[in-house]
Design an enzyme around this catalytic site. Structure first.
Site, PDB file in Angstrom:
ATOM      1  N   VAL A 143      46.376  36.558 -68.509  1.00 40.11           N
ATOM      2  CA  VAL A 143      45.128  35.780 -68.523  1.00 40.11           C
ATOM      3  C   VAL A 143      44.540  36.091 -69.901  1.00 40.11           C
ATOM      4  O   VAL A 143      43.960  37.149 -70.114  1.00 40.11           O
ATOM      5  CB  VAL A 143      44.176  36.185 -67.377  1.00 40.11           C
ATOM      6  CG1 VAL A 143      42.852  35.456 -67.498  1.00 40.11           C
ATOM      7  CG2 VAL A 143      44.831  35.899 -66.023  1.00 40.11           C
ATOM      8  N   PRO A 144      44.753  35.182 -70.867  1.00 37.33           N
ATOM      9  CA  PRO A 144      44.602  35.501 -72.294  1.00 37.33           C
ATOM     10  C   PRO A 144      43.172  35.642 -72.814  1.00 37.33           C
ATOM     11  O   PRO A 144      42.694  34.847 -73.625  1.00 37.33           O
ATOM     12  CB  PRO A 144      45.332  34.344 -72.972  1.00 37.33           C
ATOM     13  CG  PRO A 144      45.144  33.196 -72.033  1.00 37.33           C
ATOM     14  CD  PRO A 144      45.181  33.803 -70.651  1.00 37.33           C
ATOM     15  N   CYS A 145      42.517  36.718 -72.417  1.00 38.84           N
ATOM     16  CA  CYS A 145      41.163  36.977 -72.900  1.00 38.84           C
ATOM     17  C   CYS A 145      41.153  37.274 -74.406  1.00 38.84           C
ATOM     18  O   CYS A 145      40.118  37.148 -75.059  1.00 38.84           O
ATOM     19  CB  CYS A 145      40.511  38.112 -72.117  1.00 38.84           C
ATOM     20  SG  CYS A 145      41.487  39.613 -72.036  1.00 38.84           S
ATOM     21  N   HIS A 146      42.308  37.614 -74.967  1.00 40.24           N
ATOM     22  CA  HIS A 146      42.385  37.855 -76.413  1.00 40.24           C
ATOM     23  C   HIS A 146      42.173  36.572 -77.215  1.00 40.24           C
ATOM     24  O   HIS A 146      41.880  36.638 -78.398  1.00 40.24           O
ATOM     25  CB  HIS A 146      43.731  38.507 -76.787  1.00 40.24           C
ATOM     26  CG  HIS A 146      44.923  37.659 -76.483  1.00 40.24           C
ATOM     27  ND1 HIS A 146      45.490  37.610 -75.227  1.00 40.24           N
ATOM     28  CD2 HIS A 146      45.655  36.827 -77.266  1.00 40.24           C
ATOM     29  CE1 HIS A 146      46.526  36.783 -75.255  1.00 40.24           C
ATOM     30  NE2 HIS A 146      46.650  36.296 -76.477  1.00 40.24           N
TER      31      HIS A 146
END
Length: 187
Positions: A143-146
């Protein structure tokens, strides 16, 4: 009739050169991946973090149960995968889940601001709450919070540290952000 059955949480160690010599931990339930740690986070951290969302966790180490999650993470870190197809066990508030689902929709190699995410979920004034939900994401990378950066195109807080955030973005070909000379992790 109340069941005394506990929720089985499978875990394993994942090592990849992207994180140097420090391993990370992966954890999953029958429903899907529920937590990924960063190199500086211990197994105790994993148990405490998961325990807040799954208080009845029964911990079982299982390389087999975590294989597909580890394989996809390795493929991503090796530059061979741009999307994840493994199931995720979202266990947050309704708002957090809404934010996390929006994060998954950010395409590989692109970034969004916290205000972009707030606008996308129809809560333009909830920018800080979006930031808090982003920071509470238990399954970073998948879950690409970056992929969320500051509105002024700068890197902002990241549980794994800004060096890892910058490295992940550069892996995806994103380099149009203001960097402050963070150390890079090597892939």
């Amino acid at each position: 009739m109340k069941s005394d059955q506990r929720t089985q949480v499978y875990w394993d160690v994942f090592a990849h050169s992207a994180f140097g010599s420090q391993p990370i931990y992966l954890a999953a339930t029958e429903r899907g991946l529920c937590h990924i740690t960063f190199p500086h986070e211990s197994f105790d951290y994993l148990q405490n973090a998961v325990g807040k969302r799954i208080p009845d966790a029964e911990w079982i180490q299982s390389a087999e149960r975590l294989r597909e999650y580890g394989d996809q993470l390795k493929q991503y870190l090796d530059g061979e995968r741009t999307t994840f197809t493994v199931p995720v066990d979202y266990r947050g508030t309704e708002f957090q889940n809404e934010v996390w689902r929006a994060l998954v929709r950010i395409p590989y190699g692109e970034v969004r601001s916290y205000s972009d995410i707030a606008r996308e979920i129809g809560r333009e004034k909830a920018v800080r709450a979006v930031g808090a939900a982003n920071g509470a994401n238990p399954v970073p990378i998948v879950v690409p919070c970056h992929r969320v950066i500051g509105k002024n195109n700068t890197l902002t807080g990241f549980r794994g540290g800004l060096a890892i955030k910058e490295t992940l973005l550069r892996l995806e070909g994103v380099d149009s952000f203001a960097s402050k000379g963070h150390e890079h992790y090597l892939f």
